[in-house]
Scaffold this motif. Structure first.
Motif, mmCIF file in Angstrom:
data_model
loop_
_atom_site.group_PDB
_atom_site.id
_atom_site.type_symbol
_atom_site.label_atom_id
_atom_site.label_comp_id
_atom_site.label_asym_id
_atom_site.label_seq_id
_atom_site.Cartn_x
_atom_site.Cartn_y
_atom_site.Cartn_z
ATOM 1 N N HIS A 85 5.812 11.141 -10.744
ATOM 2 C CA HIS A 85 5.158 12.453 -10.627
ATOM 3 C C HIS A 85 5.948 13.328 -9.655
ATOM 4 O O HIS A 85 6.252 12.911 -8.535
ATOM 5 C CB HIS A 85 3.726 12.312 -10.130
ATOM 6 N N PHE A 86 6.280 14.532 -10.088
ATOM 7 C CA PHE A 86 6.985 15.483 -9.231
ATOM 8 C C PHE A 86 5.997 16.525 -8.707
ATOM 9 O O PHE A 86 5.350 17.226 -9.485
ATOM 10 C CB PHE A 86 8.108 16.178 -9.997
ATOM 11 N N ASN A 87 5.866 16.604 -7.376
ATOM 12 C CA ASN A 87 4.993 17.576 -6.743
ATOM 13 C C ASN A 87 5.790 18.857 -6.512
ATOM 14 O O ASN A 87 6.706 18.889 -5.677
ATOM 15 C CB ASN A 87 4.461 17.019 -5.413
ATOM 16 N N VAL A 88 5.469 19.904 -7.251
ATOM 17 C CA VAL A 88 6.235 21.147 -7.207
ATOM 18 C C VAL A 88 6.137 21.803 -5.834
ATOM 19 O O VAL A 88 7.139 22.298 -5.296
ATOM 20 C CB VAL A 88 5.751 22.110 -8.308
ATOM 21 N N GLU A 89 4.952 21.812 -5.233
ATOM 22 C CA GLU A 89 4.773 22.474 -3.942
ATOM 23 C C GLU A 89 5.544 21.769 -2.832
ATOM 24 O O GLU A 89 6.167 22.403 -1.985
ATOM 25 C CB GLU A 89 3.288 22.540 -3.600
ATOM 26 N N GLU A 90 5.506 20.446 -2.826
ATOM 27 C CA GLU A 90 6.197 19.689 -1.787
ATOM 28 C C GLU A 90 7.661 19.451 -2.128
ATOM 29 O O GLU A 90 8.445 19.080 -1.251
ATOM 30 C CB GLU A 90 5.515 18.336 -1.581
ATOM 31 N N ARG A 91 8.010 19.638 -3.403
ATOM 32 C CA ARG A 91 9.360 19.348 -3.889
ATOM 33 C C ARG A 91 9.752 17.904 -3.604
ATOM 34 O O ARG A 91 10.864 17.593 -3.206
ATOM 35 C CB ARG A 91 10.386 20.313 -3.275
ATOM 36 N N ARG A 92 8.811 17.034 -3.804
ATOM 37 C CA ARG A 92 9.028 15.604 -3.616
ATOM 38 C C ARG A 92 8.578 14.868 -4.874
ATOM 39 O O ARG A 92 7.693 15.339 -5.599
ATOM 40 C CB ARG A 92 8.259 15.053 -2.410
ATOM 41 N N VAL A 93 9.196 13.731 -5.108
ATOM 42 C CA VAL A 93 8.849 12.905 -6.254
ATOM 43 C C VAL A 93 8.050 11.703 -5.760
ATOM 44 O O VAL A 93 8.432 11.049 -4.772
ATOM 45 C CB VAL A 93 10.105 12.419 -7.003
ATOM 46 N N TYR A 94 6.958 11.420 -6.430
ATOM 47 C CA TYR A 94 6.120 10.272 -6.093
ATOM 48 C C TYR A 94 6.194 9.249 -7.219
ATOM 49 O O TYR A 94 6.122 9.597 -8.401
ATOM 50 C CB TYR A 94 4.674 10.714 -5.859
ATOM 51 N N TYR A 95 6.329 7.995 -6.829
ATOM 52 C CA TYR A 95 6.429 6.906 -7.801
ATOM 53 C C TYR A 95 5.327 5.889 -7.544
ATOM 54 O O TYR A 95 5.156 5.423 -6.415
ATOM 55 C CB TYR A 95 7.781 6.191 -7.676
ATOM 56 N N ASN A 96 4.581 5.565 -8.588
ATOM 57 C CA ASN A 96 3.663 4.440 -8.513
ATOM 58 C C ASN A 96 4.435 3.201 -8.943
ATOM 59 O O ASN A 96 5.042 3.186 -10.018
ATOM 60 C CB ASN A 96 2.450 4.645 -9.416
ATOM 61 N N ALA A 97 4.435 2.192 -8.113
ATOM 62 C CA ALA A 97 5.188 0.967 -8.394
ATOM 63 C C ALA A 97 4.269 -0.238 -8.280
ATOM 64 O O ALA A 97 3.202 -0.179 -7.649
ATOM 65 C CB ALA A 97 6.362 0.825 -7.430
ATOM 66 N N PHE A 98 4.700 -1.334 -8.899
ATOM 67 C CA PHE A 98 3.903 -2.564 -8.888
ATOM 68 C C PHE A 98 4.785 -3.719 -8.457
ATOM 69 O O PHE A 98 5.877 -3.918 -8.992
ATOM 70 C CB PHE A 98 3.321 -2.831 -10.282
ATOM 71 N N ILE A 99 4.312 -4.496 -7.471
ATOM 72 C CA ILE A 99 4.998 -5.695 -6.997
ATOM 73 C C ILE A 99 4.205 -6.898 -7.484
ATOM 74 O O ILE A 99 3.020 -7.038 -7.170
ATOM 75 C CB ILE A 99 5.119 -5.725 -5.468
ATOM 76 N N GLU A 100 4.852 -7.759 -8.254
ATOM 77 C CA GLU A 100 4.167 -8.896 -8.836
ATOM 78 C C GLU A 100 3.847 -9.956 -7.781
ATOM 79 O O GLU A 100 4.546 -10.102 -6.784
ATOM 80 C CB GLU A 100 5.030 -9.522 -9.938
ATOM 81 N N SER A 101 2.765 -10.709 -8.029
ATOM 82 C CA SER A 101 2.425 -11.857 -7.202
ATOM 83 C C SER A 101 3.371 -13.013 -7.542
ATOM 84 O O SER A 101 3.742 -13.179 -8.708
ATOM 85 C CB SER A 101 0.971 -12.264 -7.460
ATOM 86 N N PRO A 102 3.821 -13.810 -6.591
ATOM 87 C CA PRO A 102 3.451 -13.856 -5.169
ATOM 88 C C PRO A 102 4.318 -12.992 -4.269
ATOM 89 O O PRO A 102 4.198 -13.038 -3.048
ATOM 90 C CB PRO A 102 3.661 -15.336 -4.834
ATOM 91 N N TYR A 103 5.226 -12.196 -4.885
ATOM 92 C CA TYR A 103 6.151 -11.392 -4.088
ATOM 93 C C TYR A 103 5.454 -10.248 -3.354
ATOM 94 O O TYR A 103 6.051 -9.648 -2.457
ATOM 95 C CB TYR A 103 7.258 -10.835 -4.984
ATOM 96 N N ASP A 104 4.218 -9.935 -3.744
ATOM 97 C CA ASP A 104 3.494 -8.868 -3.061
ATOM 98 C C ASP A 104 3.242 -9.210 -1.593
ATOM 99 O O ASP A 104 3.030 -8.324 -0.775
ATOM 100 C CB ASP A 104 2.187 -8.561 -3.785
ATOM 101 N N LYS A 105 3.289 -10.508 -1.246
ATOM 102 C CA LYS A 105 3.095 -10.919 0.147
ATOM 103 C C LYS A 105 4.287 -10.538 1.020
ATOM 104 O O LYS A 105 4.223 -10.609 2.249
ATOM 105 C CB LYS A 105 2.879 -12.431 0.216
#
Length: 262
Positions: free
Chosen positions: A145-165
């Motif tokens: 997602h690109f926020n036009v006002e902030e001019r920043r890009v946001y990424y939703n990411a997923f870390i699989e278990s058990p590496y999320d620890k």
């Protein structure tokens, strides 16, 4: 059992609906929706499949695709495209769905951790780009997602278990590319990622060696993506003092970013 699925794609009334390669239904009718910007599909599933249709159930068309994860759906070149169903885990039943434009990056119910990354770098990431920990692929970028006002890009990411620890309050994330060449006072340093990152790039993470591991993150957290690993080291100190150094000899080969040792 009939349900309506609104999907902006083309299909035919003989298209099958499958779950894990097992046919559980088929398309019986299709027509343009009222806004004339998509197709409304009516499908019939086999008996005793009500438990599959929940609020979070997902549908998408399986067809040949070329993406960061490789080439998928080649079998449909002979058999034709079909609709894949991913069962939901919610308790409430639903019979009307909006189909996905592409397969979900992370299957529903996969154990792990969802995080949000932000960046203002010139080079962006894409859905499906890998998340790497010390050379091991442990997750993926799920949404951009690109926020036009902030001019920043946001990424939703997923870390699989058990590496999320491995994700803690002191974790740092940085961009990785296929091959990075660093010319500094220390000489020439070449950093190479995996073959996947050589083609598409990705994000790596770890805790800097001079920091404690920190507390393990158990719910969605927010992190900034640094330009590279060296940028992580240069920006981990909030308090600093600037000096002007005068040399009486040549400083050829000394570039910004060269280490100051004690």
């Amino acid at each position: 059992m009939d349900f309506t699925w609104v999907k902006t794609c083309q299909t035919i009334d003989t298209t099958k609906i499958k779950l894990r390669d097992i046919t559980i239904g088929k398309v019986v009718d299709l027509k343009l929706n009222e806004r004339l910007d998509g197709i409304e599909i009516t499908a019939r599933l086999q008996k005793n499949t009500d438990e599959l249709l929940k609020i979070d159930t997902e549908f998408w068309v399986v067809k040949p695709r070329i993406g960061n994860g490789g080439v998928t759906g080649l079998s449909t070149l002979l058999s034709g495209a079909y609709i894949e169903l991913s069962p939901g885990v919610d308790e409430e039943t639903k019979y009307e769905f909006v189909g996905l434009e592409s397969p979900p990056v992370t299957p529903l119910g996969t154990p792990g951790l969802h995080i949000t990354l932000d960046s203002d770098n010139q080079s962006g990431l894409h859905i499906g780009d890998p998340i790497i920990f010390r050379g091991i692929n442990v997750g993926r970028v799920e949404y951009v997602h690109f926020n036009v006002e902030e001019r920043r890009v946001y990424y939703n990411a997923f870390i699989e278990s058990p590496y999320d620890k491995l994700v803690t309050t002191n974790t740092r994330f940085w961009r990785i590319n296929g091959i990075e060449v660093d010319l500094s006072a220390d000489g020439v340093q070449i950093h190479s990622g995996t073959f996947e990152t050589f083609l598409a790039g990705g994000v790596a993470f770890d805790v800097p060696a001079n920091l404690p591991k920190g507390e393990v993150v158990s719910k969605r957290a927010y992190y900034t993506i640094y330009e590279d690993k060296k940028d992580v080291l240069l920006n981990q100190f909030k308090n600093a003092q600037d000096f002007i150094l005068l040399f009486g000899q040549s400083i050829r080969g000394l570039n910004p970013g060269a280490p100051v040792e004690y």
